[in-house]
Design a protein around this motif. Structure first.
Motif, short mmCIF file in Angstrom:
data_model
loop_
_atom_site.label_atom_id
_atom_site.label_comp_id
_atom_site.label_asym_id
_atom_site.label_seq_id
_atom_site.Cartn_x
_atom_site.Cartn_y
_atom_site.Cartn_z
N MET A 23 0.79 -1.20 -0.14
CA MET A 23 -0.06 0.11 -0.02
C MET A 23 0.89 1.21 -0.09
N SER A 24 1.82 1.16 1.01
CA SER A 24 2.69 2.47 0.71
C SER A 24 3.46 2.46 -0.49
N PRO A 28 0.69 7.23 -4.39
CA PRO A 28 1.66 8.16 -5.38
C PRO A 28 2.30 9.31 -4.58
N ARG A 29 3.29 9.47 -5.05
CA ARG A 29 4.16 10.88 -4.64
C ARG A 29 3.72 12.04 -5.31
N LEU A 49 9.83 16.99 -3.32
CA LEU A 49 8.88 16.25 -3.05
C LEU A 49 8.28 16.69 -1.91
N ASN A 50 6.83 16.78 -2.19
CA ASN A 50 5.78 17.17 -0.94
C ASN A 50 5.50 16.18 0.08
N ASP A 51 6.03 16.50 1.12
CA ASP A 51 5.99 15.37 2.07
C ASP A 51 5.24 16.05 3.31
#
Length: 136
Positions: A23-24, A28-29, A49-51
């Motif tokens: 699942m992880s 999508p990133r 990367l929007n985290d």
């Protein structure tokens, strides 16, 4: 009996762990881009990367152009969090053959010891009609 219950419990935990990993990996990133242009030409692009609302630097590209306005060089960098700096990654150079209409490409990765792009050097030839596909 106890061994059977314990075995089943371990198996269920392993399956749940694998499902969580899947699942992880499938999530999508979300990337964000900071593109700098001069005279209608992209000269650099930074990818973040929007985290969860925090923007983490990932990759930076720098572009150079020839006298005809075509891309002559693309340099890539990776962000090194521990050193808080951009580290060279690879360099791709492009030359254009007017007679054959081909794009000659040379790719090389950064060699830390020699401090140049001499690792894994590769050459490729593409038709001029591929220009927009390569640089879009």
């Amino acid at each position: 009996m106890k061994t059977s219950v314990l075995s089943k419990s371990i198996l269920i935990l392993a399956v749940m762990f694998l499902c969580n990993l899947a699942m992880s990996a499938a999530s999508p990133r979300e990337y964000m881009y900071d593109t700098k242009e001069e005279n209608g030409k992209v000269i650099s692009k930074v990818i973040f990367l929007n985290d969860n609302g925090l923007l983490n630097k990932e990759v930076k590209y720098e572009f150079s152009y020839n006298e005809n306005g075509k891309v002559s060089e693309k340099k890539a960098y990776r962000w090194n969090k521990s050193k808080d700096e951009w580290v060279p990654y690879y360099l791709t150079t492009y030359s254009y053959d007017a007679e054959t209409g081909e794009i000659n490409t040379t790719y090389g990765m950064w060699d830390k010891k020699k401090k140049n792009f001499s690792l894994n050097v590769q050459n490729m030839v593409a038709p001029a009609t591929s220009y927009n596909d390569i640089f879009s």
